[in-house]
Design a protein around this motif. Structure first.
Motif, PDB file in Angstrom:
ATOM      1  N   GLU A 130     -39.814  96.382 122.131  1.00 29.68           N
ATOM      2  CA  GLU A 130     -38.929  96.740 123.242  1.00 29.68           C
ATOM      3  C   GLU A 130     -37.774  97.437 123.098  1.00 29.68           C
ATOM      4  O   GLU A 130     -37.466  98.531 123.637  1.00 29.68           O
ATOM      5  N   ALA A 131     -37.198  96.918 122.098  1.00 40.22           N
ATOM      6  CA  ALA A 131     -35.930  97.481 121.625  1.00 40.22           C
ATOM      7  C   ALA A 131     -36.215  98.963 121.158  1.00 40.22           C
ATOM      8  O   ALA A 131     -35.241  99.902 121.710  1.00 40.22           O
ATOM      9  N   LYS A 132     -37.287  99.329 120.590  1.00 38.66           N
ATOM     10  CA  LYS A 132     -37.493 100.955 120.110  1.00 38.66           C
ATOM     11  C   LYS A 132     -37.847 101.366 121.427  1.00 38.66           C
ATOM     12  O   LYS A 132     -37.653 102.631 121.524  1.00 38.66           O
ATOM     13  N   ARG A 133     -38.319 100.892 122.278  1.00 37.03           N
ATOM     14  CA  ARG A 133     -39.146 101.607 123.656  1.00 37.03           C
ATOM     15  C   ARG A 133     -37.757 101.837 124.296  1.00 37.03           C
ATOM     16  O   ARG A 133     -37.577 102.917 125.139  1.00 37.03           O
ATOM     17  N   VAL A 170     -31.621  95.361 116.534  1.00 40.06           N
ATOM     18  CA  VAL A 170     -31.811  94.296 116.993  1.00 40.06           C
ATOM     19  C   VAL A 170     -30.972  93.139 116.435  1.00 40.06           C
ATOM     20  O   VAL A 170     -30.981  93.126 115.327  1.00 40.06           O
ATOM     21  N   THR A 171     -30.086  92.399 117.056  1.00 35.10           N
ATOM     22  CA  THR A 171     -29.090  91.583 116.440  1.00 35.10           C
ATOM     23  C   THR A 171     -29.195  90.330 117.171  1.00 35.10           C
ATOM     24  O   THR A 171     -29.908  90.059 118.203  1.00 35.10           O
ATOM     25  N   LEU A 172     -28.644  89.395 116.539  1.00 33.14           N
ATOM     26  CA  LEU A 172     -28.521  87.773 116.910  1.00 33.14           C
ATOM     27  C   LEU A 172     -27.807  86.928 116.224  1.00 33.14           C
ATOM     28  O   LEU A 172     -27.062  87.382 115.253  1.00 33.14           O
ATOM     29  N   ASN A 173     -27.179  85.779 116.812  1.00 33.93           N
ATOM     30  CA  ASN A 173     -26.445  84.895 115.991  1.00 33.93           C
ATOM     31  C   ASN A 173     -27.246  83.699 115.581  1.00 33.93           C
ATOM     32  O   ASN A 173     -28.063  83.311 116.500  1.00 33.93           O
ATOM     33  N   VAL A 174     -26.965  83.106 114.564  1.00 35.18           N
ATOM     34  CA  VAL A 174     -27.500  81.834 114.041  1.00 35.18           C
ATOM     35  C   VAL A 174     -26.460  80.759 113.528  1.00 35.18           C
ATOM     36  O   VAL A 174     -25.258  81.390 112.976  1.00 35.18           O
ATOM     37  N   TRP A 175     -26.264  79.551 114.510  1.00 37.13           N
ATOM     38  CA  TRP A 175     -25.338  78.702 113.872  1.00 37.13           C
ATOM     39  C   TRP A 175     -25.449  78.263 112.337  1.00 37.13           C
ATOM     40  O   TRP A 175     -26.444  77.969 111.852  1.00 37.13           O
ATOM     41  N   ALA A 176     -24.368  78.121 111.685  1.00 37.21           N
ATOM     42  CA  ALA A 176     -24.437  77.734 110.287  1.00 37.21           C
ATOM     43  C   ALA A 176     -25.079  76.214 110.457  1.00 37.21           C
ATOM     44  O   ALA A 176     -24.494  75.370 111.233  1.00 37.21           O
ATOM     45  N   GLY A 177     -25.730  75.820 109.478  1.00 41.87           N
ATOM     46  CA  GLY A 177     -26.456  74.656 109.499  1.00 41.87           C
ATOM     47  C   GLY A 177     -27.987  74.623 110.047  1.00 41.87           C
ATOM     48  O   GLY A 177     -28.938  74.002 109.843  1.00 41.87           O
ATOM     49  N   ASN A 178     -28.115  75.782 110.850  1.00 39.96           N
ATOM     50  CA  ASN A 178     -29.564  76.107 111.135  1.00 39.96           C
ATOM     51  C   ASN A 178     -30.353  77.016 110.304  1.00 39.96           C
ATOM     52  O   ASN A 178     -30.711  77.921 110.527  1.00 39.96           O
ATOM     53  N   THR A 179     -30.692  76.199 109.209  1.00 39.75           N
ATOM     54  CA  THR A 179     -31.289  76.742 107.962  1.00 39.75           C
ATOM     55  C   THR A 179     -32.722  77.213 108.390  1.00 39.75           C
ATOM     56  O   THR A 179     -33.104  78.366 107.762  1.00 39.75           O
ATOM     57  N   SER A 180     -33.427  76.424 109.349  1.00 37.43           N
ATOM     58  CA  SER A 180     -34.805  77.012 109.542  1.00 37.43           C
ATOM     59  C   SER A 180     -34.810  78.210 110.260  1.00 37.43           C
ATOM     60  O   SER A 180     -35.875  79.252 110.018  1.00 37.43           O
TER      61      SER A 180
END
Length: 158
Positions: free
Chosen positions: A116-119, A125-135
């Protein structure tokens, strides 16, 4: 499994999944997140469904029941005058039902978002991950993502 844009009939199921995500974050950061709550209300989700710049994609099973979602936001760069202009698709939240994990639903949702981003003509494409959410970190690295920046904090004593 099918991936499509979210519809009003998906809202209650999305609320359930939002609760699962919130609990993961509350376990990591009980000082910030309130267990038993969700990021959005039913009325906020209903409003979001009409916003083209904030698409919500859902993965649904054969019974058309939502088993995962990706909340996205189309962002126009630059945020400042020293950056080249480009479009970015930010994944605000991605979740797969805890009972449906291991079936590659997250991978399918991520690939769908990338397409969808390409389209849409996005650069990234970006995102945030909380420290500690290793999975989550491991999952996104497996999907080919790399750390772009880090946000740091200093918690003040009260």
């Amino acid at each position: 499994m099918t991936i499509r844009k979210a519809e009003e009939k998906d809202i209650l199921r999305i609320i359930e999944l939002l609760g699962q995500v919130l609990q993961i974050h509350a376990d990591i950061r009980p000082d910030i997140f309130i267990p038993g709550t969700t990021k959005y209300t039913v009325s906020q989700l209903t409003e979001l469904l009409g916003k083209e710049e904030k698409p919500i994609y859902v993965a649904v099973n054969e019974e058309d029941v939502c088993v995962g979602y990706a909340f996205c936001q189309l962002q126009e760069q630059p945020f400042s005058t020293n950056m080249v202009p480009f479009k970015s698709l930010f994944i605000d939240d991605l979740c797969v039902d805890q009972h449906a994990r291991g079936q590659h639903i997250g991978e399918s949702l991520f690939e769908y978002v990338k397409n969808e981003a390409k389209r849409m003509g996005c650069y990234e494409v970006t995102l945030n991950v909380w420290a500690g959410n290793t999975s989550a970190e491991k999952f996104y690295e497996k999907m080919g993502m790399k750390t772009k920046e880090r946000q740091m904090e200093y918690i003040l004593e009260h």
